[in-house]
Write a protein that holds these residues in place. Structure first.
Motif, PDB file in Angstrom:
ATOM      1  N   SER A  81      -9.562   6.075 -18.503  1.00 35.52           N
ATOM      2  CA  SER A  81      -9.097   5.024 -17.592  1.00 35.52           C
ATOM      3  C   SER A  81      -9.163   5.489 -16.137  1.00 35.52           C
ATOM      4  N   PHE A  82      -9.119   4.522 -15.231  1.00 31.13           N
ATOM      5  CA  PHE A  82      -9.021   4.797 -13.791  1.00 31.13           C
ATOM      6  C   PHE A  82      -7.594   4.464 -13.392  1.00 31.13           C
ATOM      7  N   PHE A  83      -6.824   5.493 -13.059  1.00 30.77           N
ATOM      8  CA  PHE A  83      -5.394   5.355 -12.814  1.00 30.77           C
ATOM      9  C   PHE A  83      -5.095   5.734 -11.372  1.00 30.77           C
ATOM     10  N   ALA A  84      -4.246   4.969 -10.701  1.00 36.78           N
ATOM     11  CA  ALA A  84      -3.894   5.258  -9.310  1.00 36.78           C
ATOM     12  C   ALA A  84      -2.396   5.496  -9.170  1.00 36.78           C
ATOM     13  N   LEU A  85      -2.058   6.558  -8.458  1.00 39.75           N
ATOM     14  CA  LEU A  85      -0.685   6.808  -8.017  1.00 39.75           C
ATOM     15  C   LEU A  85      -0.602   6.369  -6.571  1.00 39.75           C
ATOM     16  N   LEU A  86       0.171   5.323  -6.310  1.00 38.08           N
ATOM     17  CA  LEU A  86       0.236   4.706  -4.991  1.00 38.08           C
ATOM     18  C   LEU A  86       1.632   4.838  -4.414  1.00 38.08           C
ATOM     19  N   GLY A  87       1.704   5.185  -3.131  1.00 40.91           N
ATOM     20  CA  GLY A  87       3.008   5.258  -2.487  1.00 40.91           C
ATOM     21  C   GLY A  87       2.906   5.853  -1.106  1.00 40.91           C
ATOM     22  N   GLY A 107     -17.244   7.647 -17.926  1.00 41.43           N
ATOM     23  CA  GLY A 107     -16.226   7.480 -18.953  1.00 41.43           C
ATOM     24  C   GLY A 107     -15.115   8.504 -18.933  1.00 41.43           C
ATOM     25  N   LEU A 108     -14.950   9.221 -17.813  1.00 41.19           N
ATOM     26  CA  LEU A 108     -13.883  10.218 -17.705  1.00 41.19           C
ATOM     27  C   LEU A 108     -12.589   9.578 -17.198  1.00 41.19           C
ATOM     28  N   THR A 109     -11.481  10.281 -17.401  1.00 39.22           N
ATOM     29  CA  THR A 109     -10.202   9.849 -16.844  1.00 39.22           C
ATOM     30  C   THR A 109     -10.164  10.220 -15.370  1.00 39.22           C
ATOM     31  N   PHE A 110      -9.983   9.224 -14.500  1.00 34.36           N
ATOM     32  CA  PHE A 110      -9.833   9.452 -13.065  1.00 34.36           C
ATOM     33  C   PHE A 110      -8.370   9.184 -12.700  1.00 34.36           C
ATOM     34  N   VAL A 111      -7.741  10.127 -11.999  1.00 36.64           N
ATOM     35  CA  VAL A 111      -6.390   9.927 -11.476  1.00 36.64           C
ATOM     36  C   VAL A 111      -6.482  10.021  -9.966  1.00 36.64           C
ATOM     37  N   HIS A 112      -6.226   8.924  -9.316  1.00 34.34           N
ATOM     38  CA  HIS A 112      -6.478   8.776  -7.880  1.00 34.34           C
ATOM     39  C   HIS A 112      -5.152   8.638  -7.126  1.00 34.34           C
ATOM     40  N   VAL A 113      -4.914   9.533  -6.175  1.00 33.38           N
ATOM     41  CA  VAL A 113      -3.722   9.468  -5.344  1.00 33.38           C
ATOM     42  C   VAL A 113      -4.082   8.820  -4.004  1.00 33.38           C
ATOM     43  N   THR A 114      -3.311   7.822  -3.585  1.00 34.11           N
ATOM     44  CA  THR A 114      -3.589   7.151  -2.324  1.00 34.11           C
ATOM     45  C   THR A 114      -2.335   6.465  -1.789  1.00 34.11           C
ATOM     46  N   HIS A 115      -2.318   6.249  -0.463  1.00 31.43           N
ATOM     47  CA  HIS A 115      -1.263   5.433   0.142  1.00 31.43           C
ATOM     48  C   HIS A 115      -1.825   4.066   0.525  1.00 31.43           C
ATOM     49  N   ASP A 116      -3.118   3.850   0.241  1.00 28.54           N
ATOM     50  CA  ASP A 116      -3.818   2.625   0.636  1.00 28.54           C
ATOM     51  C   ASP A 116      -3.757   1.616  -0.514  1.00 28.54           C
ATOM     52  N   GLN A 117      -3.026   0.525  -0.291  1.00 26.30           N
ATOM     53  CA  GLN A 117      -2.829  -0.469  -1.346  1.00 26.30           C
ATOM     54  C   GLN A 117      -4.139  -1.101  -1.799  1.00 26.30           C
ATOM     55  N   GLU A 118      -4.989  -1.451  -0.836  1.00 25.72           N
ATOM     56  CA  GLU A 118      -6.264  -2.086  -1.169  1.00 25.72           C
ATOM     57  C   GLU A 118      -7.135  -1.144  -1.997  1.00 25.72           C
ATOM     58  N   GLU A 119      -7.127   0.125  -1.640  1.00 26.18           N
ATOM     59  CA  GLU A 119      -7.920   1.126  -2.357  1.00 26.18           C
ATOM     60  C   GLU A 119      -7.485   1.215  -3.821  1.00 26.18           C
ATOM     61  N   ALA A 120      -6.179   1.273  -4.028  1.00 26.39           N
ATOM     62  CA  ALA A 120      -5.654   1.369  -5.391  1.00 26.39           C
ATOM     63  C   ALA A 120      -5.986   0.126  -6.200  1.00 26.39           C
ATOM     64  N   MET A 121      -5.805  -1.034  -5.604  1.00 30.34           N
ATOM     65  CA  MET A 121      -6.017  -2.281  -6.336  1.00 30.34           C
ATOM     66  C   MET A 121      -7.491  -2.548  -6.610  1.00 30.34           C
TER      67      MET A 121
END
Length: 382
Positions: free
Chosen positions: A38-44, A190-204
């Motif tokens: 999955s492509f997962f984002a940690l946003l904050g 097909g790898l697991t991506f964990v993406h850290v960002t403070h940018d709401q548009e980027e995460a969504m």
């Protein structure tokens, strides 16, 4: 192409906690399962704990408590180089004296691969860098350098790829283009991506699932559409986009199941809210409506989709920004709310400042939050 054939399973964080010697708690009792592939984002906002969480997964920070698993493998205290994880940082950290192909081949060669030329070609093609293979990093644009950093991480075939604000150094137009590219590459490998960002548009834009973090905890997690249309806290409502939050009092409940609704009095006007979007058991709450869902017309003219109709508002500001016009409206009780109206050409111009307007929105777009929550939570971080 898939690099995930040997992947070990979901990334699982259980009771993860990080406390520094000075007493500051960066991450508190974090339980999280990130599905394989999955492509997962940690946003904050800054200081919410998202980067600390990423660094604990990478092995760059040691957890105070809790465990980190990839499938059945416990990597909580494993050395960083022994984890099936790679990280792409904002600064890329490329070797300036090596060509692009040599940069990408560095990892496999370090691990003893004798001739990784076929793998290098495959990854360069995936990241659209084939024509840049013989160049040095200084000869590439920022977006191309970002792709090199990504290629260098992907060639190691990690189970989990960690992305720490990888697009932060790019300008807006290039950042948006790279958002699409990153999502395309993730789907291909097909790898697991964990993406850290403070940018709401980027995460969504990129993530299948977004976790909104605040003060070391996850405020809410879900698909981007669900988070945006049905926020459960004032922090999420304010941080993920913008929201108008109006104080209201519950005056009734009707229906059952999917047809259940709650009636809320807002300064004399009763709004209807679907029960599935009510996130408080109190009789007092914040009625929330996104600015683009607010409809306005000069006083007395018919509204396109009448719902909760309020009269007596006044336009105090109108900002034309091309695709839409941002109106600031002062309501009869003194509160200012925002309306984003798409410029389809139907109106034929802006509503002048000082015009009295009627305001409305469709019931299914509203939500109700707990009145005990800070109405300004998430605003200062936005």
């Amino acid at each position: 192409m898939s690099l995930a054939d040997g992947a070990r399973g979901d990334l699982k964080l259980t009771g993860l906690h990080k406390r520094y010697p000075n007493g500051f708690v960066a991450v508190e009792s974090l339980d999280l399962v990130i599905p394989q592939g999955s492509f997962f984002a940690l946003l904050g906002p800054s200081g919410c704990g998202k980067t600390t969480t990423l660094r604990m997964v990478a092995g760059l920070e040691e957890a105070t408590q809790g465990t980190i698993h990839i499938g059945e493998q416990d990597i909580t205290y494993a050395k960083p180089y022994k984890r099936p994880v790679n990280t792409v940082f904002q600064n890329y950290a490329l070797f300036p004296h090596l060509t692009i192909a040599e940069n990408v081949a560095f990892g496999p060669k370090r691990r003893g691969a004798k001739d990784p030329i076929d793998r290098v070609k495959e990854i360069l093609a995936l990241t659209e860098l084939t024509e840049q293979a013989g160049k040095k990093p200084a000869q590439l644009s920022g977006g191309q350098q970002q792709r090199v950093a990504l290629a260098r991480a992907l060639i190691n075939r990690p189970d989990v790829l960690l992305l720490d604000e990888p697009l932060g150094a790019l300008d807006l137009k290039l950042r948006r283009a790279m958002q699409i590219e990153l999502k395309r590459i993730q789907e291909e490998v097909g790898l697991t991506f964990v993406h850290v960002t403070h940018d709401q548009e980027e995460a969504m834009t990129m993530a299948d699932t977004v976790a909104v973090m605040n003060k070391g905890r996850i405020e809410q997690m879900g698909a981007p559409y669900e988070l945006y249309t049905n926020p459960r806290t004032t922090f999420v409502a304010n941080f993920l986009g913008r929201s108008n939050l109006i104080k209201g009092t519950v005056v009734g409940r009707e229906g059952t199941g999917d047809d259940a609704v709650v009636k809320v009095d807002m300064h004399g006007t009763v709004a209807t809210i679907k029960a599935s979007k009510v996130h408080t058991t109190s009789d007092e709450g914040w009625v929330g409506i996104r600015p683009e869902k607010v409809l306005i017309q000069p006083e007395g003219q018919s509204l396109d989709a009448p719902g909760a109709a309020l009269s007596g508002a006044v336009v105090v500001d109108a900002s034309y920004i091309g695709v839409s016009t941002d109106y600031t409206l002062r309501m009869p009780w003194g509160q200012e709310i925002t309306c984003f109206e798409q410029n389809t050409g139907r109106r034929g111009g802006l509503i002048p400042v000082g015009t009295k307007v009627d305001v409305s929105w469709r019931p299914e777009f509203a939500f109700l939050l707990d009145s005990a929550q800070d109405v300004e939570a998430g605003l200062e971080e936005d």
